[in-house]
Design a protein around this motif. Structure first.
Motif, PDB file in Angstrom:
ATOM      1  N   ASP A   1      20.078 -23.545 -16.248  1.00 43.86           N
ATOM      2  CA  ASP A   1      20.318 -23.935 -17.843  1.00 43.86           C
ATOM      3  C   ASP A   1      19.599 -25.315 -18.440  1.00 43.86           C
ATOM      4  OD1 ASP A   1      22.334 -22.332 -18.255  1.00 43.86           O
ATOM      5  OD2 ASP A   1      24.009 -23.408 -18.625  1.00 43.86           O
ATOM      6  N   THR A   2      19.353 -25.914 -17.464  1.00 42.20           N
ATOM      7  CA  THR A   2      18.073 -26.846 -17.962  1.00 42.20           C
ATOM      8  C   THR A   2      16.616 -26.601 -17.671  1.00 42.20           C
ATOM      9  OG1 THR A   2      19.625 -28.966 -16.761  1.00 42.20           O
ATOM     10  CG2 THR A   2      17.112 -29.439 -17.006  1.00 42.20           C
ATOM     11  N   MET A   3      17.041 -25.782 -16.499  1.00 40.04           N
ATOM     12  CA  MET A   3      14.814 -24.747 -16.254  1.00 40.04           C
ATOM     13  C   MET A   3      15.029 -23.888 -17.534  1.00 40.04           C
ATOM     14  SD  MET A   3      12.762 -24.339 -14.206  1.00 40.04           S
ATOM     15  CE  MET A   3      13.448 -25.182 -13.212  1.00 40.04           C
ATOM     16  N   LEU A   4      15.649 -22.933 -17.701  1.00 34.73           N
ATOM     17  CA  LEU A   4      15.619 -22.089 -18.666  1.00 34.73           C
ATOM     18  C   LEU A   4      15.188 -23.188 -20.144  1.00 34.73           C
ATOM     19  CD1 LEU A   4      18.322 -19.259 -17.908  1.00 34.73           C
ATOM     20  CD2 LEU A   4      16.527 -19.076 -18.554  1.00 34.73           C
ATOM     21  N   ALA A   5      15.879 -24.013 -20.331  1.00 29.06           N
ATOM     22  CA  ALA A   5      16.096 -25.006 -21.891  1.00 29.06           C
ATOM     23  C   ALA A   5      14.020 -25.484 -21.762  1.00 29.06           C
ATOM     24  CB  ALA A   5      16.740 -25.661 -22.155  1.00 29.06           C
TER      25      ALA A   5
ATOM     26  N   GLY B   1       2.609 -20.511  -5.576  1.00 31.33           N
ATOM     27  CA  GLY B   1       2.966 -19.966  -5.142  1.00 31.33           C
ATOM     28  C   GLY B   1       4.572 -21.211  -4.581  1.00 31.33           C
ATOM     29  N   LEU B   2       3.911 -22.489  -4.550  1.00 36.53           N
ATOM     30  CA  LEU B   2       4.716 -23.533  -4.826  1.00 36.53           C
ATOM     31  C   LEU B   2       6.061 -23.767  -6.280  1.00 36.53           C
ATOM     32  CD1 LEU B   2       5.862 -25.652  -2.239  1.00 36.53           C
ATOM     33  CD2 LEU B   2       4.675 -27.550  -3.823  1.00 36.53           C
ATOM     34  N   LEU B   3       4.848 -23.664  -6.917  1.00 38.40           N
ATOM     35  CA  LEU B   3       5.406 -23.660  -7.687  1.00 38.40           C
ATOM     36  C   LEU B   3       6.393 -22.918  -8.707  1.00 38.40           C
ATOM     37  CD1 LEU B   3       5.879 -24.714 -11.320  1.00 38.40           C
ATOM     38  CD2 LEU B   3       3.487 -23.773 -12.157  1.00 38.40           C
ATOM     39  N   LEU B   4       6.214 -21.142  -8.764  1.00 39.61           N
ATOM     40  CA  LEU B   4       6.925 -20.067  -8.102  1.00 39.61           C
ATOM     41  C   LEU B   4       8.108 -19.682  -7.852  1.00 39.61           C
ATOM     42  CD1 LEU B   4       4.114 -17.068  -8.541  1.00 39.61           C
ATOM     43  CD2 LEU B   4       5.541 -18.162  -9.909  1.00 39.61           C
ATOM     44  N   ALA B   5       8.087 -21.151  -6.492  1.00 43.53           N
ATOM     45  CA  ALA B   5       9.157 -21.161  -5.630  1.00 43.53           C
ATOM     46  C   ALA B   5      10.611 -21.951  -6.153  1.00 43.53           C
ATOM     47  CB  ALA B   5       8.802 -21.709  -4.166  1.00 43.53           C
ATOM     48  N   GLN B   6      10.104 -22.921  -7.130  1.00 40.92           N
ATOM     49  CA  GLN B   6      10.540 -24.320  -7.553  1.00 40.92           C
ATOM     50  C   GLN B   6      10.697 -23.468  -8.758  1.00 40.92           C
ATOM     51  OE1 GLN B   6      11.411 -27.846  -7.035  1.00 40.92           O
ATOM     52  NE2 GLN B   6      12.644 -25.912  -8.375  1.00 40.92           N
ATOM     53  N   ILE B   7      10.674 -22.566  -9.640  1.00 44.45           N
ATOM     54  CA  ILE B   7      11.275 -22.679 -10.537  1.00 44.45           C
ATOM     55  C   ILE B   7      12.202 -21.249 -10.164  1.00 44.45           C
ATOM     56  CG2 ILE B   7      10.641 -20.430 -12.793  1.00 44.45           C
ATOM     57  CD1 ILE B   7       7.699 -21.778 -12.997  1.00 44.45           C
ATOM     58  N   ALA B   8      11.998 -20.494  -9.204  1.00 42.60           N
ATOM     59  CA  ALA B   8      12.754 -18.870  -8.568  1.00 42.60           C
ATOM     60  C   ALA B   8      14.399 -20.139  -8.640  1.00 42.60           C
ATOM     61  CB  ALA B   8      12.676 -18.298  -7.843  1.00 42.60           C
ATOM     62  N   LEU B   9      13.920 -21.645  -7.436  1.00 38.94           N
ATOM     63  CA  LEU B   9      14.856 -22.040  -7.142  1.00 38.94           C
ATOM     64  C   LEU B   9      16.046 -22.169  -7.913  1.00 38.94           C
ATOM     65  CD1 LEU B   9      13.284 -23.648  -4.084  1.00 38.94           C
ATOM     66  CD2 LEU B   9      15.097 -22.301  -4.037  1.00 38.94           C
ATOM     67  N   GLY B  10      15.661 -23.141  -9.128  1.00 41.34           N
ATOM     68  CA  GLY B  10      16.225 -23.290 -10.581  1.00 41.34           C
ATOM     69  C   GLY B  10      16.402 -23.038 -11.146  1.00 41.34           C
ATOM     70  N   MET B  11      15.845 -21.580 -11.276  1.00 39.91           N
ATOM     71  CA  MET B  11      16.502 -20.357 -12.273  1.00 39.91           C
ATOM     72  C   MET B  11      17.990 -19.839 -11.465  1.00 39.91           C
ATOM     73  SD  MET B  11      14.650 -19.999 -15.533  1.00 39.91           S
ATOM     74  CE  MET B  11      15.271 -18.401 -15.540  1.00 39.91           C
TER      75      MET B  11
END
Length: 323
Positions: A298-302, A282-292
């Motif tokens: 753009d950095t997160m996508l790359a 959950g913590l990982l998914l939340a961080q990815i969602a916030l970054g996206m």
């Protein structure tokens, strides 16, 4: 109903995040928010409320945690100002923390007697006013630019002048994870329902019989989003549940069901997502969602694309690595 107060329940010990949560409250774990600032989870949740029009926030915490929260937030502010003097981002974050501390109150849940009991512990803070209820391990990400999830719910309450719960259409195999509701759609208001029945974490078979809501896709049910706007009349209902529990765990759902019998109580599909940081990954998914959703998209996508490509190459080469 125009709530000015929010209650965040954060008394749980975070057993799903052990051993990390043994040394720091799960709501103090750091994440990079949409604005690029590293923040403790509780700050992101509080800003959800404050940027939606809330003025005062109460955190329901375990014994001893009030001092820990205040100390950690104060030290974080001091470290930012001392360690990054003159940096705009550090001064911005320090100001934000100072604002949070200025509107923050705590209520202590002396014993772990359940979610309903945790909410009941905030009754003196709430007084005779409606309040926004949030979970201390849920992050909310709106799909509407400039309108937080909490703001969407508060706007509905302001128009309809009644209690409301945020819900999310959820596939049937997941209903056992959430409080689940059924209701009738409100004419002229897509995605808004009058709540008729609430069952906490039902089985699929029970949901099929008891919780069908007309208009939803087949195999989907309305599950709680972790966000409510509730009237002070809820507290006598929780008190009755406390008496029935006789010192055992007190859930919130029975009191909400009784509230729906006595008052108009709406369920509303919000344009957004929730992320439970205590769930597996959950913590990982939340961080990815916030970054996206933020300035680092753009950095997160790359980086995600590079990670997936490397994982794919490693997977294809794995058989040849066997001895």
């Amino acid at each position: 109903m125009e709530p000015q107060k929010a209650v965040i329940t954060a008394a749980g010990r975070g057993v799903r995040l052990a051993p990390v949560a043994d040394t720091v409250q799960k709501s103090m774990l750091p994440l990079i928010d949409r604005d690029g600032l590293v923040k403790p989870v509780i700050q992101i949740i509080m800003e959800e409320a404050l940027e939606s029009g809330i003025k005062e926030v109460c955190i329901v915490c375990a014994p001893g945690d009030e001092d820990r929260y205040r100390d950690q937030l104060s030290r974080l502010r001091a470290n930012l100002l001392e360690g990054f003097a003159g940096e705009d981002w550090a001064e911005n974050q320090a100001r934000r923390i100072e604002t949070l501390l200025g509107c923050l109150t705590f209520a202590v849940q002396e014993e772990p007697l359940g979610y309903g009991h945790a909410v009941y512990c905030a009754r003196e803070f709430v007084g005779d006013a409606p309040f926004l209820l949030l979970l201390g391990d849920h992050l909310y990400l709106s799909h509407v630019e400039g309108r937080r999830c909490a703001q969407q719910l508060l706007e509905l309450v302001g128009r309809e002048q009644c209690a409301a719960a945020a819900v999310n259409p959820t596939r049937e195999h997941q209903v056992g994870l959430y409080g689940t509701v059924s209701g009738k759609g409100v004419s002229g208001m897509p995605g808004v329902y009058v709540i008729e029945k609430i069952i906490e974490k039902p089985s699929v078979s029970l949901a099929e019989v008891e919780l069908h809501t007309p208009g939803l896709r087949a195999g989907h049910y309305l599950c709680f989003f972790g966000m409510h706007v509730l009237p002070p009349s809820l507290f006598p209902l929780i008190e009755a549940e406390c008496a029935r529990a006789s010192g055992g765990s007190v859930q919130l759902t029975p009191a909400l069901q009784e509230l729906s019998r006595r008052e108009r109580y709406l369920a509303a599909e919000l344009r957004g997502e929730r992320y439970d940081i205590g769930a597996r990954h959950g913590l990982l998914l939340a961080q990815i969602a916030l970054g996206m959703a933020g300035r680092d998209r753009d950095t997160m996508l790359a980086e995600i694309a590079a990670l997936l490509a490397e994982s794919n190459r490693a997977g294809k080469g794995a058989p040849g690595c066997r001895a």
